[in-house]
Design a protein around this motif. Structure first.
Motif, PDB file in Angstrom:
ATOM      1  N   CYS A   1       0.832  -1.203   0.000  1.00 12.48           N
ATOM      2  CA  CYS A   1       0.000   0.000   0.000  1.00 12.48           C
ATOM      3  C   CYS A   1       0.863   1.248   0.000  1.00 12.48           C
ATOM      4  CB  CYS A   1      -0.918  -0.007   1.222  1.00 12.48           C
ATOM      5  SG  CYS A   1      -1.822   1.537   1.507  1.00 12.48           S
TER       6      CYS A   1
ATOM      7  N   LYS B   1      -2.054  -4.487   1.858  1.00 13.69           N
ATOM      8  CA  LYS B   1      -3.046  -3.520   2.314  1.00 13.69           C
ATOM      9  C   LYS B   1      -3.488  -2.741   1.090  1.00 13.69           C
ATOM     10  CE  LYS B   1      -1.470  -0.346   5.069  1.00 13.69           C
ATOM     11  NZ  LYS B   1      -1.010   0.323   6.284  1.00 13.69           N
TER      12      LYS B   1
ATOM     13  N   TYR C   1      -6.041   0.493  -0.705  1.00 12.42           N
ATOM     14  CA  TYR C   1      -6.543   1.837  -0.430  1.00 12.42           C
ATOM     15  C   TYR C   1      -7.245   2.387  -1.668  1.00 12.42           C
ATOM     16  CZ  TYR C   1      -2.774   3.898  -3.227  1.00 12.42           C
ATOM     17  OH  TYR C   1      -1.941   4.257  -4.257  1.00 12.42           O
TER      18      TYR C   1
ATOM     19  N   PHE D   1      -8.346   3.427   3.545  1.00 13.58           N
ATOM     20  CA  PHE D   1      -7.932   2.038   3.443  1.00 13.58           C
ATOM     21  C   PHE D   1      -9.128   1.177   3.048  1.00 13.58           C
ATOM     22  CE2 PHE D   1      -4.897   3.698   6.690  1.00 13.58           C
ATOM     23  CZ  PHE D   1      -3.784   3.645   5.874  1.00 13.58           C
TER      24      PHE D   1
ATOM     25  N   GLN E   1      -5.775  -4.314   7.849  1.00 14.14           N
ATOM     26  CA  GLN E   1      -6.866  -3.378   7.613  1.00 14.14           C
ATOM     27  C   GLN E   1      -6.814  -2.410   8.778  1.00 14.14           C
ATOM     28  OE1 GLN E   1      -9.334  -3.432   5.002  1.00 14.14           O
ATOM     29  NE2 GLN E   1      -9.740  -1.404   5.818  1.00 14.14           N
ATOM     30  N   ASP E   2      -6.220  -1.222   8.582  1.00 16.57           N
ATOM     31  CA  ASP E   2      -6.030  -0.289   9.685  1.00 16.57           C
ATOM     32  C   ASP E   2      -7.337   0.055  10.384  1.00 16.57           C
ATOM     33  OD1 ASP E   2      -3.092   0.880   9.763  1.00 16.57           O
ATOM     34  OD2 ASP E   2      -3.609   0.460   7.685  1.00 16.57           O
TER      35      ASP E   2
END
Length: 168
Positions: A58, A84, A86, A113, A142-143
């Protein structure tokens, strides 16, 4: 040539039976005075046996670079690959989303995200390259939950997206 401090620390860690790995964000893709990226300088000044990478696809993408290019450039030095996704583009609020700037934690239309496969990162190409570049572990992050889903629903979406490309 003298070893950098990081190279020496990596050697001590390796001699103790562990591995030193570095996880990047987009800030390592700023040009230094010598014209190279900090990311490249970090790996060019340390030996492959003393510093491995946990490349975050990401953040490499957010920086405007191609994760596949970097996997190939540092083949067999990236046993850990951080997956990740976005949407949007680099923006001021994105650092709040990872806890650096507490003033703004909401995802915006500028940047957010997403579960793997729901954003702009080309995971098909990345996963194809990863197999031949020595990646051993895939780490999904996944923040924050997104698109009206819970954290577990986001994780399930990422798992579903990854199972198909990894089988082909």
């Amino acid at each position: 040539k003298t070893k950098s401090d990081l190279d020496r620390f990596g050697e001590m860690i390796r001699n103790a039976g562990m591995t030193l790995s570095y996880h990047n964000h987009d800030t390592e893709f700023v040009r230094l005075e010598n014209g190279s990226y900090g990311f490249d300088d970090l790996y060019d000044t340390t030996s492959a046996e003393n510093l491995k990478m946990q490349m975050d696809c990401c953040w490499v993408s957010v920086a405007g670079e191609d994760p596949v290019k970097y996997l190939k450039k540092y083949a067999n030095r990236c046993p850990l690959l951080h997956l990740k996704d976005y949407v949007g583009r680099k923006s001021e609020n994105m650092y709040a989303l990872i806890g650096i700037d507490e003033s703004e934690k909401e995802q915006s239309e500028e940047f957010g995200f997403r579960p793997v496969g729901s954003g702009v990162v080309d995971f098909k190409s990345i996963l194809e390259a990863a197999e031949s570049c020595g990646v051993e572990w895939y780490i999904v992050e996944q923040d924050l939950p997104t698109v009206g889903k819970t954290p577990f629903e986001c994780a399930e979406m990422s798992i579903r997206a990854l199972r198909s490309p990894l089988k082909s």
